[in-house]
Design an enzyme around this catalytic site. Structure first.
Site, PDB file in Angstrom:
ATOM      1  N   LYS A 187       1.015  -1.583  -0.385  1.00  0.00           N
ATOM      2  CA  LYS A 187       0.060   0.409  -0.198  1.00  0.00           C
ATOM      3  C   LYS A 187       1.014   1.645  -0.107  1.00  0.00           C
ATOM      4  CE  LYS A 187      -1.430   3.032   2.107  1.00  0.00           C
ATOM      5  NZ  LYS A 187      -1.818   3.990   2.138  1.00  0.00           N
ATOM      6  N   GLU A 262       9.773   0.935  11.285  1.00  0.00           N
ATOM      7  CA  GLU A 262      10.069   1.835  11.084  1.00  0.00           C
ATOM      8  C   GLU A 262       9.967   2.982  10.731  1.00  0.00           C
ATOM      9  OE1 GLU A 262      12.489   5.127   9.964  1.00  0.00           O
ATOM     10  OE2 GLU A 262      12.412   3.642   8.076  1.00  0.00           O
ATOM     11  N   CYS A 296      13.202  10.273   7.857  1.00  0.00           N
ATOM     12  CA  CYS A 296      12.870   9.996   9.645  1.00  0.00           C
ATOM     13  C   CYS A 296      14.334  10.449   9.959  1.00  0.00           C
ATOM     14  CB  CYS A 296      12.207   8.600   9.919  1.00  0.00           C
ATOM     15  SG  CYS A 296      13.189   7.296   8.867  1.00  0.00           S
ATOM     16  N   GLU A 397       9.445  15.645  16.000  1.00  0.00           N
ATOM     17  CA  GLU A 397      10.216  15.997  14.850  1.00  0.00           C
ATOM     18  C   GLU A 397       9.197  16.447  13.702  1.00  0.00           C
ATOM     19  OE1 GLU A 397      10.548  12.275  11.773  1.00  0.00           O
ATOM     20  OE2 GLU A 397       8.940  11.597  12.412  1.00  0.00           O
TER      21      GLU A 397
END
Length: 503
Positions: A187, A262, A296, A397
């Protein structure tokens, strides 16, 4: 001929892309589509069939049938290896087309797209070789017993891909899964589905049987959740935000699926007083501004020893202001576009919050205006100083080209500051003292430590995080274990029958 002209000469870009289910290009059962836009211009790029739960169920059944009754998992390892190498060869032959699609779909720079497509190709080559050496073991046993283990594919795998590295992340997941004989349902992110669809087509062209690789673009709340909760899906691999990762883990627990996560990061970058300052400046620029900061493991917390702080920051800010934002296809472009208006607003919101909390903007600090690309989504490379660890921009973040810079006085404080976060994905250390670099690296709570180097990932090197950055390692030989079960087989070869109960 320029790079852009070469790309345009081989372009196979389409206005419409299908789902790939059971080896066929298919329409959505609902007729709905996803519109994908070029982030650099804001213009409509293509429409993509939008998978529904019904389409996703067909993909699961196709993957299940291919795994339970198909040929792929029964192929000799060398044959699967040959197919993976053929996937890589086809990708290499269509390199320019794939690079073009990745740039158009993500707004990233030419250099970034070329590097990421190259690594995606190398991922298939790596796992084509790694699978040959992936095997069970023979264990010592008492008397007339024999024990050996076998590695068997875990089954049907749902693989949920982020928008920041659409093709590379798909390769990280698809390559090891199909190498060991699993079937997959991919996906891709709704914002960036194009190259994942192309990858699915290439897999079929290379000889991957129908049903082994299925591509179902759709919403996370519908398609993603359906896959995570489906009882016939054996494993979920997800790259994305920590909150969504937690939700996936909770939902997957209902059927005890294997999960690889992750997730987010807020990676520290430590520059010691004995570092090569110019090398550290250049590496730190790459660490935060590569991929427009939409990584990330972006090194978004920059800690500099107080003795060199002024010199380092002066050079760092000067070079930050020289970074070029322009046509992503231009070789001279350093920083590409932001993925969409929503993410642009998020980034700007963080910067504004820093200003409100008393921080100082040394460079950037606002959306960028790029000539000829006024309809796109761009943000100035931003450096923020005069911050403390309680500020939002230090804790959370941002996922954009924004770095906070702070001082430290000694090694102990540097380690303390580096570990003062709920995340633990990447980190970097700059020092000419090998003993110090090793000492510090061993104490940082992160899955990746880059020493005098800005690069975090090569095929063969483990990639993954500590703490709330997730668990499991991708891109390495150990990844194959995440897609396999270990079966232990114990046999008796004695000359007399066993009668352990003595009846």
């Amino acid at each position: 001929m320029s790079t852009q002209q070469v790309i345009e000469a081989v372009s196979l870009k389409r206005d419409y892309y299908h789902l790939i289910i059971n080896g066929e290009k298919v329409e959505s059962s609902t007729g709905q589509t996803i519109k994908t836009y070029n982030p650099a211009t804001g213009e409509l790029l293509a429409e993509v069939a939008k998978a529904s739960k019904e389409d996703t169920e067909k993909a699961v059944q196709a993957a299940r049938q291919a795994f339970d009754h198909g040929k792929w998992r029964k192929y000799p390892i060398n044959r699967r290896s040959q197919v993976l190498n053929k996937i890589a060869a086809i990708m290499r032959s269509r390199f320019n087309e794939i690079v073009e699609l990745e740039i158009l779909d993500t707004g990233k720079s030419l250099a970034a797209a070329q590097g990421q497509v190259s690594q995606a190709i190398e991922d298939f080559e790596f796992y084509a070789a790694a699978i040959v050496a992936h095997r069970g073991v023979v264990n010592n046993m008492p008397g007339q017993f024999h024990n050996f283990t076998e590695k068997e594919p875990v089954g049907v795998c749902a693989q949920i891909i982020p928008w920041n590295y659409p093709l590379m992340m798909a390769a990280w997941k698809v390559a090891p899964a199909i190498a060991v004989g699993c079937s997959v349902i991919v996906k891709p992110a709704s914002l960036t589905p194009l190259t994942a669809i192309i990858l699915g087509e290439i897999c079929l062209e290379a000889g991957v049987p129908a049903g082994v690789v299925n591509i179902v673009p759709g919403s996370g709340s519908e398609v993603g959740n359906y896959l995570v909760e489906h009882p016939k899906v054996n494993k979920v691999a997800f790259t994305g935000s920590t909150p969504i990762g937690k939700d996936i883990m909770a939902k997957a627990s209902e059927t005890l699926k294997r999960v690889t996560l992750e997730l987010g990061g807020k990676s520290p970058n430590l520059v010691f007083e004995d570092a090569d300052i110019d090398a550290a400046v250049d590496g730190s620029l790459f660490g935060i501004f590569y991929n427009s900061g939409q990584s990330c493991e972006a090194r978004s917390r920059l800690y500099v020893h107080e003795d060199i702080y002024d010199e380092f920051v002066t050079k760092f800010v000067e070079k930050t202001k020289k970074l070029v934002l322009q046509n992503p296809f231009d070789k001279g472009t350093h920083v590409g576009a932001i993925i969409d208006q929503g993410q642009l607003d998020v980034i700007d919101g963080y910067v504004k919050s820093a200003i409100e909390e008393g921080a100082e903007i040394l460079a950037g600090g606002k959306p960028a205006k790029v000539e000829g690309y006024e309809g796109g989504f761009w943000y100035e490379p931003t450096v923020i100083a005069n911050v403390d660890h309680n500020m939002t921009v230090v804790k959370e973040e941002i996922f954009g080209p924004v770095v906070v810079v702070m001082k430290f006085k000694d090694e102990k404080e540097a380690i303390m500051l580096a570990n003062d976060t709920e995340f633990g994905l990447g980190s970097a250390v700059w020092s000419k003292d090998g003993a110090r670099a090793t000492r510090v690296a061993k104490q940082i709570e992160a899955g990746i430590v880059m020493v005098n180097c800005p690069f975090s990932a090569f095929p063969g090197t483990p990639f993954g995080g500590y703490k709330q950055s997730g668990f499991g390692r991708e891109l390495c030989i150990e990844t194959l274990d995440l897609y396999t079960e270990t079966k232990s087989i114990i046999s008796y070869f004695g000359s007399r029958p066993l009668n352990p109960l003595g009846v």
